[in-house]
Design a protein around this motif. Structure first.
Motif, PDB file in Angstrom:
ATOM      1  N   GLY A  25      -4.888   5.100   4.924  1.00  0.00           N
ATOM      2  CA  GLY A  25      -4.459   5.653   3.648  1.00  0.00           C
ATOM      3  C   GLY A  25      -3.783   4.618   2.763  1.00  0.00           C
ATOM      4  N   HIS A  26      -3.051   3.670   3.383  1.00  0.00           N
ATOM      5  CA  HIS A  26      -2.398   2.628   2.599  1.00  0.00           C
ATOM      6  C   HIS A  26      -3.423   1.737   1.886  1.00  0.00           C
ATOM      7  CE1 HIS A  26       1.159   3.859   4.803  1.00  0.00           C
ATOM      8  NE2 HIS A  26       1.906   3.029   4.076  1.00  0.00           N
ATOM      9  N   THR A  27      -4.502   1.412   2.599  1.00  0.00           N
ATOM     10  CA  THR A  27      -5.540   0.578   1.978  1.00  0.00           C
ATOM     11  C   THR A  27      -6.206   1.309   0.830  1.00  0.00           C
ATOM     12  OG1 THR A  27      -5.953  -0.491   4.111  1.00  0.00           O
ATOM     13  CG2 THR A  27      -7.636  -0.733   2.410  1.00  0.00           C
ATOM     14  N   ALA A  28      -6.516   2.582   1.014  1.00  0.00           N
ATOM     15  CA  ALA A  28      -7.158   3.353  -0.057  1.00  0.00           C
ATOM     16  C   ALA A  28      -6.226   3.487  -1.253  1.00  0.00           C
ATOM     17  CB  ALA A  28      -7.558   4.730   0.462  1.00  0.00           C
ATOM     18  N   THR A  29      -4.952   3.721  -0.989  1.00  0.00           N
ATOM     19  CA  THR A  29      -3.987   3.833  -2.088  1.00  0.00           C
ATOM     20  C   THR A  29      -3.905   2.540  -2.879  1.00  0.00           C
ATOM     21  OG1 THR A  29      -2.682   5.468  -0.870  1.00  0.00           O
ATOM     22  CG2 THR A  29      -1.581   4.287  -2.647  1.00  0.00           C
TER      23      THR A  29
ATOM     24  N   GLY B 189       0.790  -1.220   0.000  1.00  0.00           N
ATOM     25  CA  GLY B 189       0.000   0.000   0.000  1.00  0.00           C
ATOM     26  C   GLY B 189       0.824   1.271   0.000  1.00  0.00           C
ATOM     27  N   ASN B 190       2.147   1.140  -0.001  1.00  0.00           N
ATOM     28  CA  ASN B 190       3.001   2.325  -0.073  1.00  0.00           C
ATOM     29  C   ASN B 190       2.854   2.998  -1.432  1.00  0.00           C
ATOM     30  OD1 ASN B 190       4.004   1.950   2.499  1.00  0.00           O
ATOM     31  ND2 ASN B 190       5.860   0.896   1.831  1.00  0.00           N
TER      32      ASN B 190
ATOM     33  N   THR C 146      -4.746  -6.974   5.109  1.00  0.00           N
ATOM     34  CA  THR C 146      -4.425  -7.985   6.114  1.00  0.00           C
ATOM     35  C   THR C 146      -3.070  -7.706   6.759  1.00  0.00           C
ATOM     36  OG1 THR C 146      -5.704  -9.619   4.871  1.00  0.00           O
ATOM     37  CG2 THR C 146      -4.149 -10.454   6.508  1.00  0.00           C
ATOM     38  N   GLY C 147      -2.095  -7.339   5.938  1.00  0.00           N
ATOM     39  CA  GLY C 147      -0.779  -7.034   6.487  1.00  0.00           C
ATOM     40  C   GLY C 147      -0.819  -5.844   7.430  1.00  0.00           C
ATOM     41  N   LEU C 148      -1.596  -4.824   7.109  1.00  0.00           N
ATOM     42  CA  LEU C 148      -1.699  -3.650   7.974  1.00  0.00           C
ATOM     43  C   LEU C 148      -2.285  -4.008   9.337  1.00  0.00           C
ATOM     44  CD1 LEU C 148      -3.032  -1.110   5.323  1.00  0.00           C
ATOM     45  CD2 LEU C 148      -0.798  -1.023   6.436  1.00  0.00           C
ATOM     46  N   VAL C 149      -3.278  -4.903   9.337  1.00  0.00           N
ATOM     47  CA  VAL C 149      -3.914  -5.295  10.600  1.00  0.00           C
ATOM     48  C   VAL C 149      -2.996  -6.203  11.409  1.00  0.00           C
ATOM     49  CG1 VAL C 149      -5.851  -6.572  11.609  1.00  0.00           C
ATOM     50  CG2 VAL C 149      -6.251  -4.996   9.704  1.00  0.00           C
TER      51      VAL C 149
ATOM     52  N   LEU D  81       1.725   3.489  -6.734  1.00  0.00           N
ATOM     53  CA  LEU D  81       1.631   4.528  -7.760  1.00  0.00           C
ATOM     54  C   LEU D  81       2.346   4.167  -9.061  1.00  0.00           C
ATOM     55  CD1 LEU D  81       1.809   7.928  -5.840  1.00  0.00           C
ATOM     56  CD2 LEU D  81      -0.173   6.660  -6.674  1.00  0.00           C
ATOM     57  N   PRO D  82       3.551   3.575  -9.027  1.00  0.00           N
ATOM     58  CA  PRO D  82       4.156   3.167 -10.300  1.00  0.00           C
ATOM     59  C   PRO D  82       3.324   2.155 -11.068  1.00  0.00           C
ATOM     60  CG  PRO D  82       5.821   3.252  -8.579  1.00  0.00           C
ATOM     61  CD  PRO D  82       4.502   3.422  -7.907  1.00  0.00           C
ATOM     62  N   VAL D  83       2.619   1.280 -10.364  1.00  0.00           N
ATOM     63  CA  VAL D  83       1.747   0.324 -11.050  1.00  0.00           C
ATOM     64  C   VAL D  83       0.640   1.061 -11.798  1.00  0.00           C
ATOM     65  CG1 VAL D  83       0.114  -1.573 -10.711  1.00  0.00           C
ATOM     66  CG2 VAL D  83       2.259  -1.518  -9.412  1.00  0.00           C
ATOM     67  N   LEU D  84       0.006   2.014 -11.116  1.00  0.00           N
ATOM     68  CA  LEU D  84      -1.048   2.781 -11.769  1.00  0.00           C
ATOM     69  C   LEU D  84      -0.487   3.631 -12.897  1.00  0.00           C
ATOM     70  CD1 LEU D  84      -4.002   3.697 -11.894  1.00  0.00           C
ATOM     71  CD2 LEU D  84      -3.438   5.462 -10.203  1.00  0.00           C
ATOM     72  N   ALA D  85       0.698   4.213 -12.711  1.00  0.00           N
ATOM     73  CA  ALA D  85       1.292   5.046 -13.756  1.00  0.00           C
ATOM     74  C   ALA D  85       1.572   4.230 -15.015  1.00  0.00           C
ATOM     75  CB  ALA D  85       2.575   5.695 -13.243  1.00  0.00           C
ATOM     76  N   CYS D  86       2.063   3.029 -14.849  1.00  0.00           N
ATOM     77  CA  CYS D  86       2.312   2.168 -16.015  1.00  0.00           C
ATOM     78  C   CYS D  86       1.004   1.829 -16.730  1.00  0.00           C
ATOM     79  CB  CYS D  86       3.025   0.898 -15.582  1.00  0.00           C
ATOM     80  SG  CYS D  86       4.733   1.152 -15.035  1.00  0.00           S
TER      81      CYS D  86
END
Length: 254
Positions: A175-179, A112-113, A208-211, A118-123
């Motif tokens: 924010g990580h989950t939303a991102t 979620g960083n 899951t990792g965040l929790v 963001l690079p995935v979405l940018a590609c």
């Protein structure tokens, strides 16, 4: 002997609607007195301004969006008043935090960083532009830009402390989950809908990792999922409406 006169067949009366027209293959061809066919074909029904047929059922997905909005409102209310749902959320979190090795949960949470998502979405946006889907790429980028504009005020408003840092505030929503949700699902919608299950897995692993690592309460993740679903729905709706007005950059993914 005098023959019994044969009855004359009934003659149709002028200006009277008849139920059948003689000469059809069976008992007759039904028609209406006003000249319209007995059933209006679906293809010629008058549609509404959005292009849907007048008798089409409600658009699929609206109940899910309404449920997401209600869930977001209820969870936010419970967090603000520290209600029973929030207290249950805290008990569940304390029971599962560090139940797996920290390196593993941290690796999952890192999906979620922004430096990863963001690079995935940018590609995917670059690929969509290359394929001539400029409007879709634009709205996907705007959807990601909206995430901090909504998440940061909610964090400041709720001021929820963290599972492992009770002295700190601003953990709700995640924010990580939303991102992760907006980035991975947005990328899947831009490249190919066949990638949606992959986006769902990546998002689930992130939450899951965040929790499990103790970076967020479970309700923080749930609220972000609901919020992200609403953002993606608005983005998709804007894309469809823009494409209905122009044929430029609107070729959908396979």
């Amino acid at each position: 002997m005098r023959e019994t006169p044969r009855a004359e067949p009934p003659q149709p009366r002028p200006h009277r609607a008849v139920a059948h027209t003689p000469g059809a293959s069976c008992s007759g061809t039904p028609h209406r007195s006003d000249g319209r066919p007995p059933h209006t074909p679906r293809g010629v029904r008058r549609s509404d301004p959005l292009g849907r047929s007048g008798t089409t059922p409600p658009v699929p997905g609206r109940p899910a969006l309404f449920s997401a909005l209600v869930a977001l409102a209820v969870v936010t209310w419970q967090v603000l008043v520290h209600g029973p749902l929030a207290r249950l959320d805290e008990r569940v979190s304390r029971a599962v935090v560090d139940s797996v090795p920290r390196p593993l949960s941290e690796l999952a949470a890192d999906l979620g960083n922004m430096t990863v998502a963001l690079p995935v979405l940018a590609c995917a946006m670059a690929y969509a532009v290359w394929r001539g889907r400029r409007l879709a790429a634009l709205y996907a980028g705007l959807a990601m830009a909206v995430v901090p504009l909504l998440v940061i005020p909610l964090k400041e408003w709720t001021a929820r402390p963290g599972p492992l840092e009770p002295w700190a505030h601003g953990y709700y929503p995640s924010g990580h989950t939303a991102t992760a949700t907006v980035a991975y699902f947005g990328a899947a919608l831009l490249v190919s809908k066949r990638l949606i299950p992959v986006a769902a897995v990546l998002t689930a692993v992130t939450g899951t990792g965040l929790v499990l690592r103790g970076f967020h309460w479970p309700l923080d993740v749930l609220a972000s999922l609901c919020l992200s679903l609403l953002i993606l729905a608005v983005s998709s709706s804007c894309t469809r409406r823009s494409c209905s007005r122009t044929a430029t950059g609107c070729n959908g993914p396979s």
